[in-house]
Design a protein around this motif. Structure first.
Motif, PDB file in Angstrom:
ATOM      1  N   CYS A  24      47.785 111.709  64.927  1.00 52.33           N
ATOM      2  CA  CYS A  24      47.477 112.916  65.694  1.00 52.33           C
ATOM      3  C   CYS A  24      47.490 114.151  64.794  1.00 52.33           C
ATOM      4  O   CYS A  24      48.321 114.267  63.881  1.00 52.33           O
ATOM      5  CB  CYS A  24      48.497 113.116  66.808  1.00 52.33           C
ATOM      6  N   THR A  25      46.580 115.068  65.067  1.00 52.99           N
ATOM      7  CA  THR A  25      46.625 116.377  64.433  1.00 52.99           C
ATOM      8  C   THR A  25      47.726 117.194  65.117  1.00 52.99           C
ATOM      9  O   THR A  25      48.216 116.810  66.180  1.00 52.99           O
ATOM     10  CB  THR A  25      45.279 117.102  64.572  1.00 52.99           C
ATOM     11  N   PRO A  26      48.142 118.335  64.550  1.00 53.63           N
ATOM     12  CA  PRO A  26      49.216 119.117  65.175  1.00 53.63           C
ATOM     13  C   PRO A  26      48.941 119.504  66.629  1.00 53.63           C
ATOM     14  O   PRO A  26      49.835 119.404  67.469  1.00 53.63           O
ATOM     15  CB  PRO A  26      49.305 120.354  64.271  1.00 53.63           C
ATOM     16  N   ILE A  27      47.721 119.926  66.944  1.00 51.65           N
ATOM     17  CA  ILE A  27      47.440 120.318  68.328  1.00 51.65           C
ATOM     18  C   ILE A  27      47.492 119.104  69.254  1.00 51.65           C
ATOM     19  O   ILE A  27      47.941 119.186  70.394  1.00 51.65           O
ATOM     20  CB  ILE A  27      46.064 121.038  68.431  1.00 51.65           C
ATOM     21  N   GLN A  28      47.059 117.944  68.760  1.00 53.74           N
ATOM     22  CA  GLN A  28      47.114 116.732  69.569  1.00 53.74           C
ATOM     23  C   GLN A  28      48.559 116.264  69.766  1.00 53.74           C
ATOM     24  O   GLN A  28      48.941 115.829  70.859  1.00 53.74           O
ATOM     25  CB  GLN A  28      46.290 115.626  68.903  1.00 53.74           C
ATOM     26  N   ALA A  29      49.363 116.369  68.724  1.00 58.48           N
ATOM     27  CA  ALA A  29      50.764 115.927  68.821  1.00 58.48           C
ATOM     28  C   ALA A  29      51.560 116.769  69.801  1.00 58.48           C
ATOM     29  O   ALA A  29      52.479 116.269  70.458  1.00 58.48           O
ATOM     30  CB  ALA A  29      51.411 115.976  67.434  1.00 58.48           C
ATOM     31  N   GLN A  30      51.222 118.051  69.932  1.00 59.60           N
ATOM     32  CA  GLN A  30      51.941 118.913  70.867  1.00 59.60           C
ATOM     33  C   GLN A  30      51.351 118.869  72.269  1.00 59.60           C
ATOM     34  O   GLN A  30      52.067 119.042  73.248  1.00 59.60           O
ATOM     35  CB  GLN A  30      51.919 120.356  70.357  1.00 59.60           C
ATOM     36  N   THR A  31      50.051 118.626  72.378  1.00 58.58           N
ATOM     37  CA  THR A  31      49.384 118.663  73.680  1.00 58.58           C
ATOM     38  C   THR A  31      49.518 117.357  74.445  1.00 58.58           C
ATOM     39  O   THR A  31      49.839 117.354  75.644  1.00 58.58           O
ATOM     40  CB  THR A  31      47.895 119.002  73.491  1.00 58.58           C
ATOM     41  N   LEU A  32      49.253 116.233  73.796  1.00 62.06           N
ATOM     42  CA  LEU A  32      49.136 114.957  74.503  1.00 62.06           C
ATOM     43  C   LEU A  32      50.409 114.542  75.250  1.00 62.06           C
ATOM     44  O   LEU A  32      50.303 114.054  76.386  1.00 62.06           O
ATOM     45  CB  LEU A  32      48.693 113.868  73.522  1.00 62.06           C
ATOM     46  N   PRO A  33      51.614 114.700  74.710  1.00 62.78           N
ATOM     47  CA  PRO A  33      52.789 114.335  75.510  1.00 62.78           C
ATOM     48  C   PRO A  33      52.881 115.106  76.830  1.00 62.78           C
ATOM     49  O   PRO A  33      53.306 114.554  77.851  1.00 62.78           O
ATOM     50  CB  PRO A  33      53.961 114.673  74.581  1.00 62.78           C
TER      51      PRO A  33
END
Length: 456
Positions: A24-33
Motif C-alpha cells: 500500500c502507498t501511504p494514502i492507501q495504508a491510512q484510508t483502507l482500514p
C-alpha cells in the motif's frame, strides 16, 4: 502494509495482483482500514500517490459484500470534474475490477451521447461521470439514483474551481440519505469550503491527510529559468535537444500560445500536438493515446490536462508559461514522478510570469531552485514556421437572408449605390379593396350645427 493483510475479497485481491501492486502507498495504508470498515473518509494526498486505487478497492469490496438489489439502477457513483479524469478512473476500474463482474459505465460530454444513454438504460452497477451529462440523463429519467450504496467525489477542490458545486449539490440531493450510503471524498487539497461540503453531505467523515506539509512530490527535480519572452523558445529548443526528453508535457496558459508553440516545434522536426478545452473529445483521446504509447514525444496542454491524467513514464514537465494559480503549478508538475518514479519539472519565468513566482513558492512552502542558462544553450538559428492564415474578414461573409449584398443596385450591377427610395406599397387585393369600399364615410357636422349629414 501489504494488501494481503486487509480484509479483501478474493476477486479484488486478484485484480490488485494483476496490476502488479503488492504494498500500500501511504494514502492507501491510512484510508483502507477506515473505508473497509464502512466509515466515510475525506482524504488528502499528493497527486499520483494512489488515491484512485484506494477508493476503487473500497468500492468493489462494499458492492461484493452488500448483496445486489433486484431493481435496475447504479449501485455506486463516482463524480469527477473533467472528462480525462473520468476516462482514467474507468480504465483503472476495469483493471482492478476485472474479476468482480460489475458493469462499469463512463458518462461524460463530447462523445457517444446515445451510446452512453442506452448503456444507462440497460443498467450499470458503477457509473463514473462528470456532473453535466449525468444531470442531463437524470432529468430525462434515463436512470435513477435511488439505489446508490456508495458515493465517491474525486478532485473535490477542482469542482469548486470549475464552478460545478451547484451541479454537484443537485446530484447529491437526489441520492439516498447520507447515512444510508458510504461516502468517500479525495483531493490533492482539502480546504475549508471542501470540508464544509463533506460535513453537509457525508456521515461524520474521518479526515486522512498524507504529508500535507510538502505540496509537491519528493522525487520531482524542480528548476526555474529567468528568461525574456522572446528567448523562451530558443531556450526550450536547446533543452529539448540537450536533455533528450522522450516523453515531455509542456504547459501553456492559452490555446493560442499552444497552437503557436506546436507550429514552431513541428517546423523544427519535433513532433508535438495540442490538447485544450475546445479540442473535440475524440481527437483529444486519440492524441492522449499516442502520447501514452510513446508515438508522440511532446504533448502541449493548457490546464485542462493538469489534473487527473495518469500517464506513465512522463520524464519532463515544462511550464512554458508559469500558471497564474499557484495550485495549478502543483498539479502540472504532478504529471511526472508518479507512483514512486523520478521526474524533472522546468519552469520559465518571463516578464509576466515573474509576478507569479512569489505566490507559487508561498503555496508550495519552498523556493524553486534557479539556474541561469549559458549562451550556448539557446538555439537561435531555428526554422520559423509559416503563419497560420488569418480568419476571413467580415466583408467576405455571405449576406444575411432577405438582404441584398452591400453596394448592389436594383438591377444587380453594383457599380453605384442607388439613393434611398421610398418603399413601394403593393396594390391591395380585390378582397381588401372590397372591404375598403364597404367602409362608411365619416360624417361631418354642418357648419351651421345642423344634425343632417353632409356629403364630403
Amino acid at each position: 502494509m501489504t494488501f494481503d493483510e486487509l480484509p479483501l475479497p478474493a476477486a479484488v485481491l486478484q485484480g490488485i495482483r494483476d496490476t502488479g501492486f503488492s504494498t500500500c502507498t501511504p494514502i492507501q495504508a491510512q484510508t483502507l482500514p477506515l473505508s473497509l470498515s464502512g466509515k466515510d473518509v475525506a482524504g488528502q494526498a499528493q497527486t499520483g500517490t494512489g488515491k484512485t486505487a484506494a477508493f476503487l478497492i473500497t468500492l468493489f469490496t462494499r458492492l461484493l459484500t452488500s448483496g445486489r438489489p433486484a431493481d435496475k439502477g447504479p449501485r455506486a457513483l463516482v463524480l469527477a470534474p473533467t472528462r480525462e479524469l473520468v476516462v482514467q478512473i474507468e480504465k483503472d476500474a476495469h483493471q482492478l475490477g476485472a474479476h468482480c463482474g460489475f458493469g462499469i459505465q463512463a458518462i461524460y460530454g463530447g462523445i457517444d451521447y446515445m451510446k452512453q444513454k442506452n448503456a444507462l438504460k440497460d443498467g450499470a452497477d458503477i457509473v463514473i461521470g462528470t456532473p453535466g451529462r449525468l444531470i442531463d440523463y437524470l432529468k430525462q429519467k434515463v436512470y435513477t439514483l435511488k439505489h446508490i450504496e456508495m458515493l465517491v467525489i474525486d478532485e473535490a477542490d477542482r469542482m469548486f474551481d470549475m464552478g460545478f458545486i451547484p451541479d454537484l449539490r443537485f446530484i447529491l440531493r437526489r441520492l439516498p440519505p447520507f447515512d444510508a450510503r458510504q461516502n468517500l471524498m479525495f483531493s490533492a487539497t482539502l480546504n475549508q469550503r471542501v470540508m464544509e461540503l463533506s460535513y453537509e453531505f457525508m456521515n461524520l467523515p474521518g479526515k486522512v491527510s498524507v504529508t500535507p506539509e510538502k505540496m509537491t512530490a519528493e522525487r520531482v527535480s524542480q528548476t526555474l529559468y529567468h528568461v525574456a519572452n522572446k528567448e523562451k523558445f530558443p531556450l526550450l529548443l536547446g533543452l529539448l535537444r540537450r536533455e533528450g526528453m522522450s516523453r515531455t508535457m509542456i504547459f501553456v496558459n492559452t490555446k493560442r500560445e499552444a497552437e503557436r508553440l506546436q507550429d514552431r516545434l513541428n517546423a523544427n522536426d519535433l513532433a508535438a500536438r495540442v490538447i485544450s478545452g475546445d479540442v473535440e473529445q475524440r481527437k483529444r483521446m486519440n492524441i492522449l493515446d499516442q502520447f501514452k504509447r510513446g508515438d508522440l514525444p511532446i504533448l502541449i496542454a493548457t490546464d485542462v490536462a493538469s489534473r487527473g491524467l495518469h500517464i506513465e513514464d512522463v520524464t519532463h514537465v515544462i511550464n512554458y508559461d508559469l500558471p497564474q494559480d499557484a495550485e495549478d503549478y502543483v498539479h502540472r508538475i504532478g504529471r511526472t514522478a508518479r507512483a514512486g518514479a523520478e521526474g524533472t519539472a522546468i519552469s520559465f519565468a518571463d516578464e509576466d510570469g515573474a509576478f507569479h513566482i512569489e505566490a507559487i513558492e508561498e503555496y508550495i512552502r519552498h523556493k524553486i531552485p534557479v539556474e541561469w542558462a549559458e549562451d550556448d544553450l539557446f538555439v537561435n538559428d531555428y526554422v520559423r514556421p509559416k503563419h497560420r492564415p488569418a480568419p476571413a474578414p467580415a466583408a467576405a461573409r455571405p449576406p444575411r437572408q432577405g438582404r441584398r449584398p452591400s453596394g448592389q443596385g436594383g438591377h444587380g450591377h453594383g457599380q453605384h449605390k442607388k439613393p434611398a427610395e421610398k418603399p413601394i406599397v403593393a396594390a391591395p387585393s380585390s378582397a381588401e379593396g372590397e372591404k375598403k369600399k364597404r367602409r362608411r364615410p365619416r360624417r361631418k357636422k354642418p357648419a351651421d350645427g345642423g344634425g343632417s349629414p353632409v356629403e364630403p
